[in-house]
Motif scaffolding. Structure first.
Motif, PDB file in Angstrom:
ATOM      1  N   SER A  21      -3.201   9.537   5.449  1.00  0.00           N
ATOM      2  CA  SER A  21      -3.804   8.703   4.405  1.00  0.00           C
ATOM      3  C   SER A  21      -3.936   7.246   4.846  1.00  0.00           C
ATOM      4  O   SER A  21      -4.536   6.439   4.146  1.00  0.00           O
ATOM      5  CB  SER A  21      -2.970   8.781   3.121  1.00  0.00           C
ATOM      6  OG  SER A  21      -1.684   8.218   3.308  1.00  0.00           O
ATOM      7  N   PHE A  22      -3.383   6.933   6.028  1.00  0.00           N
ATOM      8  CA  PHE A  22      -3.492   5.582   6.564  1.00  0.00           C
ATOM      9  C   PHE A  22      -4.578   5.549   7.641  1.00  0.00           C
ATOM     10  O   PHE A  22      -4.791   6.532   8.350  1.00  0.00           O
ATOM     11  CB  PHE A  22      -2.156   5.128   7.183  1.00  0.00           C
ATOM     12  CG  PHE A  22      -1.039   5.031   6.181  1.00  0.00           C
ATOM     13  CD1 PHE A  22      -0.866   3.885   5.421  1.00  0.00           C
ATOM     14  CD2 PHE A  22      -0.163   6.102   5.986  1.00  0.00           C
ATOM     15  CE1 PHE A  22       0.160   3.793   4.497  1.00  0.00           C
ATOM     16  CE2 PHE A  22       0.855   6.022   5.064  1.00  0.00           C
ATOM     17  CZ  PHE A  22       1.022   4.856   4.312  1.00  0.00           C
ATOM     18  N   ARG A  74       6.236  -1.962  -5.529  1.00  0.00           N
ATOM     19  CA  ARG A  74       5.416  -1.818  -6.738  1.00  0.00           C
ATOM     20  C   ARG A  74       5.562  -3.039  -7.653  1.00  0.00           C
ATOM     21  O   ARG A  74       4.605  -3.434  -8.329  1.00  0.00           O
ATOM     22  CB  ARG A  74       5.789  -0.515  -7.449  1.00  0.00           C
ATOM     23  CG  ARG A  74       5.302   0.706  -6.672  1.00  0.00           C
ATOM     24  CD  ARG A  74       5.604   2.013  -7.367  1.00  0.00           C
ATOM     25  NE  ARG A  74       6.997   2.429  -7.199  1.00  0.00           N
ATOM     26  CZ  ARG A  74       7.470   3.062  -6.137  1.00  0.00           C
ATOM     27  NH1 ARG A  74       6.666   3.346  -5.127  1.00  0.00           N
ATOM     28  NH2 ARG A  74       8.739   3.427  -6.062  1.00  0.00           N
ATOM     29  N   THR A 115       0.830  -1.207   0.000  1.00  0.00           N
ATOM     30  CA  THR A 115       0.000   0.000   0.000  1.00  0.00           C
ATOM     31  C   THR A 115       0.863   1.254   0.000  1.00  0.00           C
ATOM     32  O   THR A 115       0.602   2.215  -0.734  1.00  0.00           O
ATOM     33  CB  THR A 115      -0.933   0.006   1.222  1.00  0.00           C
ATOM     34  OG1 THR A 115      -1.810  -1.116   1.148  1.00  0.00           O
ATOM     35  CG2 THR A 115      -1.765   1.278   1.268  1.00  0.00           C
ATOM     36  N   LEU A 116       1.906   1.252   0.832  1.00  0.00           N
ATOM     37  CA  LEU A 116       2.826   2.390   0.861  1.00  0.00           C
ATOM     38  C   LEU A 116       3.504   2.560  -0.490  1.00  0.00           C
ATOM     39  O   LEU A 116       3.657   3.684  -0.991  1.00  0.00           O
ATOM     40  CB  LEU A 116       3.862   2.194   1.967  1.00  0.00           C
ATOM     41  CG  LEU A 116       4.928   3.289   2.108  1.00  0.00           C
ATOM     42  CD1 LEU A 116       4.289   4.657   2.330  1.00  0.00           C
ATOM     43  CD2 LEU A 116       5.883   2.958   3.258  1.00  0.00           C
ATOM     44  N   VAL A 139       4.455  10.058   1.606  1.00  0.00           N
ATOM     45  CA  VAL A 139       3.014   9.836   1.754  1.00  0.00           C
ATOM     46  C   VAL A 139       2.574  10.450   3.083  1.00  0.00           C
ATOM     47  O   VAL A 139       3.262  10.304   4.101  1.00  0.00           O
ATOM     48  CB  VAL A 139       2.689   8.329   1.740  1.00  0.00           C
ATOM     49  CG1 VAL A 139       1.194   8.100   1.912  1.00  0.00           C
ATOM     50  CG2 VAL A 139       3.179   7.689   0.441  1.00  0.00           C
ATOM     51  N   GLU A 165       2.484   7.340  -6.608  1.00  0.00           N
ATOM     52  CA  GLU A 165       1.627   8.400  -7.156  1.00  0.00           C
ATOM     53  C   GLU A 165       2.215   9.781  -6.903  1.00  0.00           C
ATOM     54  O   GLU A 165       1.708  10.781  -7.426  1.00  0.00           O
ATOM     55  CB  GLU A 165       0.240   8.312  -6.517  1.00  0.00           C
ATOM     56  CG  GLU A 165      -0.483   6.992  -6.793  1.00  0.00           C
ATOM     57  CD  GLU A 165      -1.696   6.801  -5.906  1.00  0.00           C
ATOM     58  OE1 GLU A 165      -1.909   7.659  -5.015  1.00  0.00           O
ATOM     59  OE2 GLU A 165      -2.412   5.804  -6.088  1.00  0.00           O
ATOM     60  N   LYS A 166       3.274   9.870  -6.096  1.00  0.00           N
ATOM     61  CA  LYS A 166       3.841  11.159  -5.701  1.00  0.00           C
ATOM     62  C   LYS A 166       5.187  11.380  -6.363  1.00  0.00           C
ATOM     63  O   LYS A 166       6.001  10.464  -6.469  1.00  0.00           O
ATOM     64  CB  LYS A 166       4.026  11.210  -4.173  1.00  0.00           C
ATOM     65  CG  LYS A 166       2.793  10.845  -3.372  1.00  0.00           C
ATOM     66  CD  LYS A 166       1.806  11.984  -3.330  1.00  0.00           C
ATOM     67  CE  LYS A 166       0.629  11.655  -2.417  1.00  0.00           C
ATOM     68  NZ  LYS A 166      -0.333  12.757  -2.332  1.00  0.00           N
ATOM     69  N   GLN A 197       2.277   1.683  -3.410  1.00  0.00           N
ATOM     70  CA  GLN A 197       1.262   2.196  -4.339  1.00  0.00           C
ATOM     71  C   GLN A 197       1.090   3.706  -4.184  1.00  0.00           C
ATOM     72  O   GLN A 197       1.119   4.448  -5.180  1.00  0.00           O
ATOM     73  CB  GLN A 197      -0.072   1.492  -4.054  1.00  0.00           C
ATOM     74  CG  GLN A 197      -1.265   2.039  -4.830  1.00  0.00           C
ATOM     75  CD  GLN A 197      -1.351   1.476  -6.230  1.00  0.00           C
ATOM     76  OE1 GLN A 197      -1.107   0.312  -6.445  1.00  0.00           O
ATOM     77  NE2 GLN A 197      -1.696   2.322  -7.192  1.00  0.00           N
ATOM     78  N   ARG A 198       0.950   4.174  -2.958  1.00  0.00           N
ATOM     79  CA  ARG A 198       0.712   5.603  -2.719  1.00  0.00           C
ATOM     80  C   ARG A 198       1.962   6.427  -2.980  1.00  0.00           C
ATOM     81  O   ARG A 198       1.887   7.545  -3.472  1.00  0.00           O
ATOM     82  CB  ARG A 198       0.207   5.810  -1.287  1.00  0.00           C
ATOM     83  CG  ARG A 198      -1.162   5.187  -1.061  1.00  0.00           C
ATOM     84  CD  ARG A 198      -1.615   5.268   0.378  1.00  0.00           C
ATOM     85  NE  ARG A 198      -2.906   4.597   0.557  1.00  0.00           N
ATOM     86  CZ  ARG A 198      -3.465   4.341   1.728  1.00  0.00           C
ATOM     87  NH1 ARG A 198      -2.843   4.716   2.844  1.00  0.00           N
ATOM     88  NH2 ARG A 198      -4.619   3.722   1.805  1.00  0.00           N
ATOM     89  N   GLU A 199       3.118   5.859  -2.644  1.00  0.00           N
ATOM     90  CA  GLU A 199       4.372   6.548  -2.913  1.00  0.00           C
ATOM     91  C   GLU A 199       4.572   6.711  -4.420  1.00  0.00           C
ATOM     92  O   GLU A 199       5.097   7.726  -4.885  1.00  0.00           O
ATOM     93  CB  GLU A 199       5.532   5.750  -2.308  1.00  0.00           C
ATOM     94  CG  GLU A 199       6.883   6.410  -2.471  1.00  0.00           C
ATOM     95  CD  GLU A 199       8.022   5.484  -2.112  1.00  0.00           C
ATOM     96  OE1 GLU A 199       8.611   5.678  -1.040  1.00  0.00           O
ATOM     97  OE2 GLU A 199       8.319   4.581  -2.912  1.00  0.00           O
ATOM     98  N   ARG A 225       7.797   7.552   4.370  1.00  0.00           N
ATOM     99  CA  ARG A 225       8.430   7.060   3.144  1.00  0.00           C
ATOM    100  C   ARG A 225       9.282   5.837   3.468  1.00  0.00           C
ATOM    101  O   ARG A 225       9.636   5.600   4.624  1.00  0.00           O
ATOM    102  CB  ARG A 225       9.289   8.135   2.482  1.00  0.00           C
ATOM    103  CG  ARG A 225      10.500   8.574   3.300  1.00  0.00           C
ATOM    104  CD  ARG A 225      11.392   9.489   2.476  1.00  0.00           C
ATOM    105  NE  ARG A 225      10.741  10.758   2.173  1.00  0.00           N
ATOM    106  CZ  ARG A 225      10.928  11.443   1.062  1.00  0.00           C
ATOM    107  NH1 ARG A 225      11.723  10.981   0.129  1.00  0.00           N
ATOM    108  NH2 ARG A 225      10.320  12.596   0.876  1.00  0.00           N
TER     109      ARG A 225
END
Length: 308
Positions: free
Chosen positions: A64-65, A101, A47-48, A60, A54-55, A50-52, A90
């Protein structure tokens, strides 16, 4: 990470080689840990990632958690897997994000090629896609899975071409690159060597680094252009390719004369005498020169590529 995960004890000493993605998976299993929390740990790390991804910054926001994920984040921080600098979270190292990823794509199964298309334009996903392609090539006998995924990526749109190039990188960076390239050689030279052209361009682009010798000479305004123009090959990735190209010198002369010549010229110009791969590059260069001589005699001209 390799030492901490005691990788050397996890694989049979009788195996001829160990793929990079196998080592990654083994280290990741150590991070996920044993017991009832392993699935939760694995999921939160992905999950981290995935969100990382996007940035642009990679960080992150902690909000958001969900609240029930925070204790596990704190545990990761204590173990040195992540860095928390409120309110940012991060990974402790960029490679961990790439691996997270890669695991996301691996878990996507048959949907991974299409998922890769949608993510290819995001810079932080490039290495993950390459690692996924590499895992398909490294695991099992033959390249059936790699080829099946490559077929799904066929297309003239920019996303398909980009992901296809990243899949070629998977062959270049694999531990058993020679055997993999030999297996796909008929595919590389099909359609007048269309894929071989792309492979050689990728070799020059992704398996090299900027020549530091010109750093003091370059104009600051042209820094990026100089870094793209003046490259030094990474021997670890070039030598296997040169071995394969020399074995198929006549095919290279027929389908990729200019690209093959540029590869030979760069290697012979930058690598010292006695370096592995020079013999193969020299033999290939002679074969390409003979082909070029014949074409010139027939009235063909190469323009600004004559010298190469």
């Amino acid at each position: 990470w390799v030492l901490r995960a005691d990788i050397a004890q996890r694989f049979s000493a009788s195996r001829p080689w160990i793929g990079e993605t196998e080592v990654i998976d083994s280290i990741w299993d150590r991070w996920a840990g044993p017991g009832s929390m392993s699935l939760s740990r694995d999921s939160l790390l992905r999950t981290l990632g995935q969100r990382e991804g996007e940035k642009l910054s990679g960080a992150v926001h902690v909000d958001s958690f969900s609240a029930n994920e925070l204790p596990l984040l704190g545990e990761f921080a204590q173990q040195g897997l992540i860095r928390v600098n409120q309110p940012s979270v991060r990974f402790a190292h960029d490679l961990m994000g790439d691996w997270a990823r890669y695991r996301i794509l691996k878990f996507a199964g048959n949907d991974a090629p299409e998922k890769s298309k949608t993510l290819a334009q995001i810079p932080r996903w490039s290495r993950a896609i390459r690692l996924y392609a590499q895992s398909l090539a490294e695991h099992g006998e033959g390249l059936e899975k790699w080829k099946a995924a490559s077929i799904q990526l066929a297309g003239e749109d920019a996303e398909s071409k980009l992901v296809s190039d990243l899949f070629l990188d998977g062959l270049l960076f694999a531990a058993n690159s020679i055997s993999l390239l030999e297996q796909v050689w008929p595919d590389l030279i099909a359609d007048k060597g269309q894929i071989l052209h792309r492979l050689l361009k990728r070799l020059v682009h992704v398996a090299s680094f900027p020549d530091w010798r010109i750093s003091g000479l370059k104009d600051a305004k042209l820094a990026e252009q100089y870094e793209a123009w003046f490259r030094i090959p990474q021997p670890l990735y070039w030598i296997p390719v040169l071995y394969v190209l020399e074995r198929h010198a006549k095919d290279v002369a027929k389908h990729a004369l200019i690209q093959g010549s540029e590869v030979c010229a760069l290697w012979l110009r930058t690598m010292p005498t006695g370096m592995p791969g020079r013999k193969e590059a020299g033999a290939l260069a002679l074969e390409l020169a003979k082909e070029a001589q014949g074409l010139v005699a027939q009235g063909m001209h190469f323009g600004d590529k004559d010298k190469v």
